[in-house]
Design a protein around this motif. Structure first.
Motif, PDB file in Angstrom:
ATOM      1  N   ASP A 118     -55.358  65.522 -39.132  1.00 33.21           N
ATOM      2  CA  ASP A 118     -54.251  64.592 -39.346  1.00 33.21           C
ATOM      3  C   ASP A 118     -52.912  65.241 -38.993  1.00 33.21           C
ATOM      4  OD1 ASP A 118     -55.947  62.605 -40.182  1.00 33.21           O
ATOM      5  OD2 ASP A 118     -55.716  63.067 -42.315  1.00 33.21           O
ATOM      6  N   GLU A 119     -52.808  66.519 -39.311  1.00 35.03           N
ATOM      7  CA  GLU A 119     -51.567  67.247 -39.015  1.00 35.03           C
ATOM      8  C   GLU A 119     -51.352  67.358 -37.505  1.00 35.03           C
ATOM      9  OE1 GLU A 119     -49.932  71.705 -39.616  1.00 35.03           O
ATOM     10  OE2 GLU A 119     -50.916  70.792 -41.362  1.00 35.03           O
ATOM     11  N   LEU A 120     -52.409  67.619 -36.775  1.00 32.37           N
ATOM     12  CA  LEU A 120     -52.323  67.697 -35.314  1.00 32.37           C
ATOM     13  C   LEU A 120     -51.932  66.350 -34.725  1.00 32.37           C
ATOM     14  CD1 LEU A 120     -52.697  69.183 -32.641  1.00 32.37           C
ATOM     15  CD2 LEU A 120     -55.125  68.604 -32.751  1.00 32.37           C
ATOM     16  N   GLU A 121     -52.563  65.296 -35.214  1.00 36.88           N
ATOM     17  CA  GLU A 121     -52.239  63.959 -34.734  1.00 36.88           C
ATOM     18  C   GLU A 121     -50.781  63.609 -35.034  1.00 36.88           C
ATOM     19  OE1 GLU A 121     -53.453  59.362 -35.697  1.00 36.88           O
ATOM     20  OE2 GLU A 121     -54.992  60.898 -35.942  1.00 36.88           O
ATOM     21  N   ALA A 122     -50.312  63.944 -36.205  1.00 37.39           N
ATOM     22  CA  ALA A 122     -48.922  63.673 -36.579  1.00 37.39           C
ATOM     23  C   ALA A 122     -47.963  64.465 -35.694  1.00 37.39           C
ATOM     24  CB  ALA A 122     -48.692  64.006 -38.042  1.00 37.39           C
ATOM     25  N   SER A 123     -48.312  65.689 -35.387  1.00 40.71           N
ATOM     26  CA  SER A 123     -47.468  66.529 -34.526  1.00 40.71           C
ATOM     27  C   SER A 123     -47.376  65.955 -33.120  1.00 40.71           C
ATOM     28  CB  SER A 123     -48.037  67.947 -34.474  1.00 40.71           C
ATOM     29  OG  SER A 123     -47.312  68.733 -33.562  1.00 40.71           O
ATOM     30  N   VAL A 124     -48.508  65.526 -32.579  1.00 42.49           N
ATOM     31  CA  VAL A 124     -48.532  64.940 -31.237  1.00 42.49           C
ATOM     32  C   VAL A 124     -47.737  63.641 -31.223  1.00 42.49           C
ATOM     33  CG1 VAL A 124     -50.010  63.865 -29.498  1.00 42.49           C
ATOM     34  CG2 VAL A 124     -50.677  66.040 -30.533  1.00 42.49           C
ATOM     35  N   ARG A 125     -47.916  62.837 -32.256  1.00 40.51           N
ATOM     36  CA  ARG A 125     -47.192  61.576 -32.339  1.00 40.51           C
ATOM     37  C   ARG A 125     -45.677  61.830 -32.422  1.00 40.51           C
ATOM     38  NH1 ARG A 125     -50.048  58.702 -36.148  1.00 40.51           N
ATOM     39  NH2 ARG A 125     -51.227  57.814 -34.450  1.00 40.51           N
ATOM     40  N   ARG A 126     -45.267  62.806 -33.229  1.00 45.08           N
ATOM     41  CA  ARG A 126     -43.851  63.145 -33.370  1.00 45.08           C
ATOM     42  C   ARG A 126     -43.264  63.580 -32.014  1.00 45.08           C
ATOM     43  NH1 ARG A 126     -44.259  66.600 -37.415  1.00 45.08           N
ATOM     44  NH2 ARG A 126     -44.368  68.448 -36.096  1.00 45.08           N
ATOM     45  N   ARG A 127     -44.003  64.392 -31.287  1.00 43.18           N
ATOM     46  CA  ARG A 127     -43.530  64.847 -29.971  1.00 43.18           C
ATOM     47  C   ARG A 127     -43.449  63.696 -28.975  1.00 43.18           C
ATOM     48  NH1 ARG A 127     -45.965  70.906 -29.154  1.00 43.18           N
ATOM     49  NH2 ARG A 127     -45.349  71.599 -31.227  1.00 43.18           N
ATOM     50  N   LEU A 128     -44.418  62.818 -29.023  1.00 40.77           N
ATOM     51  CA  LEU A 128     -44.409  61.663 -28.126  1.00 40.77           C
ATOM     52  C   LEU A 128     -43.199  60.778 -28.405  1.00 40.77           C
ATOM     53  CD1 LEU A 128     -45.688  59.843 -25.981  1.00 40.77           C
ATOM     54  CD2 LEU A 128     -47.060  58.815 -27.793  1.00 40.77           C
ATOM     55  N   TYR A 129     -42.949  60.497 -29.680  1.00 41.39           N
ATOM     56  CA  TYR A 129     -41.784  59.675 -30.035  1.00 41.39           C
ATOM     57  C   TYR A 129     -40.486  60.367 -29.636  1.00 41.39           C
ATOM     58  CZ  TYR A 129     -44.907  56.685 -32.758  1.00 41.39           C
ATOM     59  OH  TYR A 129     -45.906  55.834 -33.149  1.00 41.39           O
ATOM     60  N   ARG A 130     -40.440  61.665 -29.832  1.00 44.15           N
ATOM     61  CA  ARG A 130     -39.221  62.403 -29.459  1.00 44.15           C
ATOM     62  C   ARG A 130     -39.031  62.398 -27.945  1.00 44.15           C
ATOM     63  NH1 ARG A 130     -34.986  63.137 -28.405  1.00 44.15           N
ATOM     64  NH2 ARG A 130     -33.759  65.021 -28.642  1.00 44.15           N
ATOM     65  N   LEU A 131     -40.124  62.469 -27.193  1.00 42.09           N
ATOM     66  CA  LEU A 131     -40.044  62.408 -25.730  1.00 42.09           C
ATOM     67  C   LEU A 131     -39.546  61.040 -25.277  1.00 42.09           C
ATOM     68  CD1 LEU A 131     -40.504  63.981 -23.147  1.00 42.09           C
ATOM     69  CD2 LEU A 131     -42.872  63.218 -23.164  1.00 42.09           C
ATOM     70  N   ARG A 132     -40.000  59.987 -25.939  1.00 39.62           N
ATOM     71  CA  ARG A 132     -39.503  58.640 -25.630  1.00 39.62           C
ATOM     72  C   ARG A 132     -38.009  58.542 -25.923  1.00 39.62           C
ATOM     73  NH1 ARG A 132     -43.911  54.831 -28.313  1.00 39.62           N
ATOM     74  NH2 ARG A 132     -45.576  55.284 -26.873  1.00 39.62           N
ATOM     75  N   ASP A 133     -37.610  59.113 -27.055  1.00 39.15           N
ATOM     76  CA  ASP A 133     -36.184  59.122 -27.409  1.00 39.15           C
ATOM     77  C   ASP A 133     -35.369  59.839 -26.337  1.00 39.15           C
ATOM     78  OD1 ASP A 133     -36.754  57.781 -29.750  1.00 39.15           O
ATOM     79  OD2 ASP A 133     -36.612  59.576 -31.027  1.00 39.15           O
ATOM     80  N   LEU A 134     -35.883  60.959 -25.856  1.00 39.65           N
ATOM     81  CA  LEU A 134     -35.190  61.698 -24.802  1.00 39.65           C
ATOM     82  C   LEU A 134     -35.037  60.832 -23.557  1.00 39.65           C
ATOM     83  CD1 LEU A 134     -33.938  64.275 -23.574  1.00 39.65           C
ATOM     84  CD2 LEU A 134     -36.280  64.946 -22.930  1.00 39.65           C
ATOM     85  N   GLY A 135     -36.095  60.132 -23.193  1.00 44.93           N
ATOM     86  CA  GLY A 135     -36.027  59.237 -22.037  1.00 44.93           C
ATOM     87  C   GLY A 135     -34.962  58.167 -22.210  1.00 44.93           C
TER      88      GLY A 135
END
Length: 96
Positions: free
Chosen positions: A2-19
């Motif tokens: 769950d921690e890995l999934e949350a980390s990946v999700r957080r990075r994905l959302y942050r990457l979208r924010d950067l875009g």
């Protein structure tokens, strides 16, 4: 897991924010003689150009030179802003 999934999700959302942040980059520059103001997007493409009446007294060469110089200055600002966004993102992601 769950921690890995949350980390990946957080990075994905942050990457979208950067875009989104990079898509919103705009920079404006006014010529020293105030004959024109140029606005560019984050790629350096002109998105707005405001001309004053004083351009009617310019030669074509002066107009061209002023437009190029002013556009270049605006693009430099936009590229610096984009670089700051990317550097901040990289610093943030590296700390995860």
């Amino acid at each position: 897991m769950d921690e890995l999934e949350a980390s990946v999700r957080r990075r994905l959302y942050r990457l979208r924010d950067l875009g989104d942040e990079m898509a919103g980059v705009r920079a404006r520059e006014t010529a020293p003689d105030e004959s024109m103001t140029v606005e560019v997007d984050g790629n350096g493409a002109i998105v707005d150009l405001q001309l004053s009446e004083s351009i009617s007294r310019m030669t074509p060469e002066q107009f061209e030179s002023t437009l190029v110089t002013t556009s270049y200055a605006a693009a430099r600002q936009a590229f610096a802003e984009r670089a700051d966004l990317v550097n901040s993102f990289n610093d943030e992601v590296a700390s995860w």
